[in-house]
Scaffold this active site. Structure first.
Site, PDB file in Angstrom:
ATOM      1  N   GLY A 120      45.311  43.257  32.821  1.00 16.93           N
ATOM      2  CA  GLY A 120      46.410  44.069  33.351  1.00 16.93           C
ATOM      3  C   GLY A 120      45.992  45.303  34.120  1.00 16.93           C
ATOM      4  N   PRO A 141      40.470  40.804  32.021  1.00 16.96           N
ATOM      5  CA  PRO A 141      41.012  41.214  33.315  1.00 16.96           C
ATOM      6  C   PRO A 141      40.768  40.162  34.392  1.00 16.96           C
ATOM      7  CG  PRO A 141      38.884  42.218  32.979  1.00 16.96           C
ATOM      8  CD  PRO A 141      39.166  41.420  31.737  1.00 16.96           C
ATOM      9  N   GLY A 142      41.696  40.050  35.318  1.00 21.45           N
ATOM     10  CA  GLY A 142      41.503  39.154  36.460  1.00 21.45           C
ATOM     11  C   GLY A 142      41.486  39.966  37.742  1.00 21.45           C
ATOM     12  N   ARG A 143      42.647  40.581  38.014  1.00 20.82           N
ATOM     13  CA  ARG A 143      42.843  41.295  39.276  1.00 20.82           C
ATOM     14  C   ARG A 143      41.756  42.340  39.554  1.00 20.82           C
ATOM     15  NH1 ARG A 143      48.013  41.694  41.318  1.00 20.82           N
ATOM     16  NH2 ARG A 143      48.768  41.361  39.202  1.00 20.82           N
ATOM     17  N   ARG A 177      52.457  36.540  47.501  1.00 21.67           N
ATOM     18  CA  ARG A 177      52.793  37.736  46.714  1.00 21.67           C
ATOM     19  C   ARG A 177      53.912  38.592  47.335  1.00 21.67           C
ATOM     20  NH1 ARG A 177      50.101  41.407  45.218  1.00 21.67           N
ATOM     21  NH2 ARG A 177      50.703  41.387  43.029  1.00 21.67           N
ATOM     22  N   CYS A 234      59.123  28.711  58.114  1.00 20.60           N
ATOM     23  CA  CYS A 234      60.576  28.613  58.247  1.00 20.60           C
ATOM     24  C   CYS A 234      61.193  29.078  56.934  1.00 20.60           C
ATOM     25  CB  CYS A 234      60.984  27.182  58.517  1.00 20.60           C
ATOM     26  SG  CYS A 234      60.273  26.583  60.011  1.00 20.60           S
ATOM     27  N   TYR A 237      45.100  36.186  42.762  1.00 19.88           N
ATOM     28  CA  TYR A 237      46.448  35.613  42.796  1.00 19.88           C
ATOM     29  C   TYR A 237      46.919  35.361  44.226  1.00 19.88           C
ATOM     30  CZ  TYR A 237      46.250  37.375  38.034  1.00 19.88           C
ATOM     31  OH  TYR A 237      45.861  37.638  36.752  1.00 19.88           O
TER      32      TYR A 237
END
Ligand code: LLP
Length: 400
Positions: free
Chosen positions: A226, A262-264, A300, A330, A358
């Site tokens: 997070g 953690p990832g982000r 995102r 479109c 992500y």
């Protein structure tokens, strides 16, 4: 970015993803440095980026992997993580998913409901294998992020409520093949304030107290991920100090080992999309640039109204104007937002920032668009790590 790299970036057909190996390594080292004193073990949340080469960089930084599906287990094993370095979480799993993981030798699992604890025990029993499990609690905290990214608030579907601790005690006392090792909590994603993390640690600490008073030993605590990163130039980086000292206190007070996932933070600012202006029009007097990348490459902005900083690859000077930027799909939500940019022409390239997390993992083939190739900046220059999809990818596995 070095000029020799920019020169190369001009030559590659857009759109494409670009990652910077050194930034990923630095981010990993920063986190390891922060949490060294409390002896935390860090598992990279693979959902942020599953490219094998990226996972390999992360593995070489001595991080483990946090996964949420057999597919992510498959990819992480391919990238060379050992099953013991993998942590398998999810809100709910079918027995077949758990069996896959146990057969592969994955050791750590969480459960977020009593029925899911039973699934873990039954699968381990069927395969006569010992597994280590965490109970995920929902600490009931508003993390001050986009509502779609909040997972620890009282109404969130994730985890078990703290008033369910007595049920948790009951179910883990019945475990024979599953071994309860600790608590798990993840309050949300893209959090830029330390306060919710510190509050979360306090809730976890109280819950450990409850478990101990019921003769349940707690060896590990997984505090989730997070950690937010600045997407907008005006955003300030997260201040880790209060979080680190809360973790240290927790580790000392309860004699627990800390896991983080953690990832982000590890990959977001190490990734870009390079795109090109393919059409220009005006709306209400404001220039509207249409790029050759959009919500298929980076969903995102459409999903969370997320801001991704955009700047010209080359043209950094010249008077800046309020400018709208959209993708070519479109779909009305296929829009990046409003920026201040020098005037651009058709064919000018832009750098879309913070596309390392992500972004490719949430990309799609909507509108029959082929996913672009991926490159990494390494010491020697640029390295392609994934080719552009082919038309045949659009009909793969169809029975026609
Ligand atoms: N642990 C658990 C249990 C999680 O659910 C997540 C993210 C993480 C760790 C890693 O969180 P991070 O450190 O990356 O914030 N698609 C959204 C993000 C969804 C995050 C889902 N869970 C986005 O594009 O912002």
């Amino acid at each position: 970015m070095e000029q020799r790299i920019i020169d190369k970036l001009k030559e590659i057909k857009t759109p494409y993803y670009l990652y910077d190996r050194t930034i990923i390594e630095n981010n990993a080292e920063t986190l390891l440095g922060h949490f060294e004193r409390c002896g935390a073990k860090i598992f990279f949340a693979a959902k942020a980026n599953t490219a094998l080469y990226i996972l390999d960089i992360i593995k070489s930084q001595k991080l483990g992997a946090e996964v949420v599906s057999p597919g992510e287990i498959f990819v992480c094993l391919k990238a060379g993580f050992t099953p013991k370095q993998i942590l398998y979480n999810n809100i709910a799993r079918k027995a077949s998913d758990v069996m896959y993981a146990i057969r592969k030798g994955v050791l750590f699992y969480n459960f977020e409901a009593i029925d899911q604890a039973l699934v873990l025990e039954q699968c381990a029993k069927r395969l006569r294998k010992k597994i280590k499990v965490f109970a995920r609690i929902n600490p009931g905290i508003f993390p001050n992020t986009h509502p779609h990214l909040s997972t620890g608030a009282p109404s969130s579907k994730f985890g078990m409520e703290i008033n369910q601790l007595s049920e948790i005690v009951k179910v883990i006392k019945h475990f024979k093949y599953a071994e309860f090792v600790g608590l798990h909590s993840h309050i949300g994603s893209q959090i830029l304030s330390s306060t919710p993390f510190v509050k979360g640690v306090q809730k976890v600490s109280d819950s450990i107290g409850y478990l101990k008073s019921h003769q349940i030993a707690v060896e590990y605590v997984n505090l989730g991920g997070g950690f937010g990163v600045p997407y907008h130039p005006d955003e300030k980086p997260l201040n880790f100090r209060p979080i680190i000292s809360a973790c240290e206190k927790l580790a000392k007070a309860h004699g627990v080992k800390i896991f983080l996932e953690p990832g982000r933070f590890i990959v977001s600012n190490a990734g870009y999309i390079i795109s090109e202006v393919i059409s220009i029009k005006k709306r209400k007097g404001m220039p509207l640039y249409i790029l050759d990348a959009g919500m298929t490459e980076n969903p995102r902005p459409a999903l969370y109204k997320a801001y991704h900083h955009i700047e010209p690859l080359l043209k950094k000077t010249g008077s800046k104007k309020k400018t709208r930027i959209a993708g070519p799909l479109c779909e009305n939500t296929d829009e990046f937002g409003i920026y201040h940019l020098p005037e651009l022409r058709i064919g000018d390239r832009v750098l879309i920032h913070n596309c390392g997390a992500y972004t490719r993992t949430m990309a799609s083939n909507y509108n029959g668009r082929l996913l672009p190739p991926e490159y990494v900046i390494v010491k020697k220059g640029l390295r392609m790590i994934r080719k552009k999809q082919r038309f045949s990818s659009l009909i793969d596995n169809e029975v026609y």
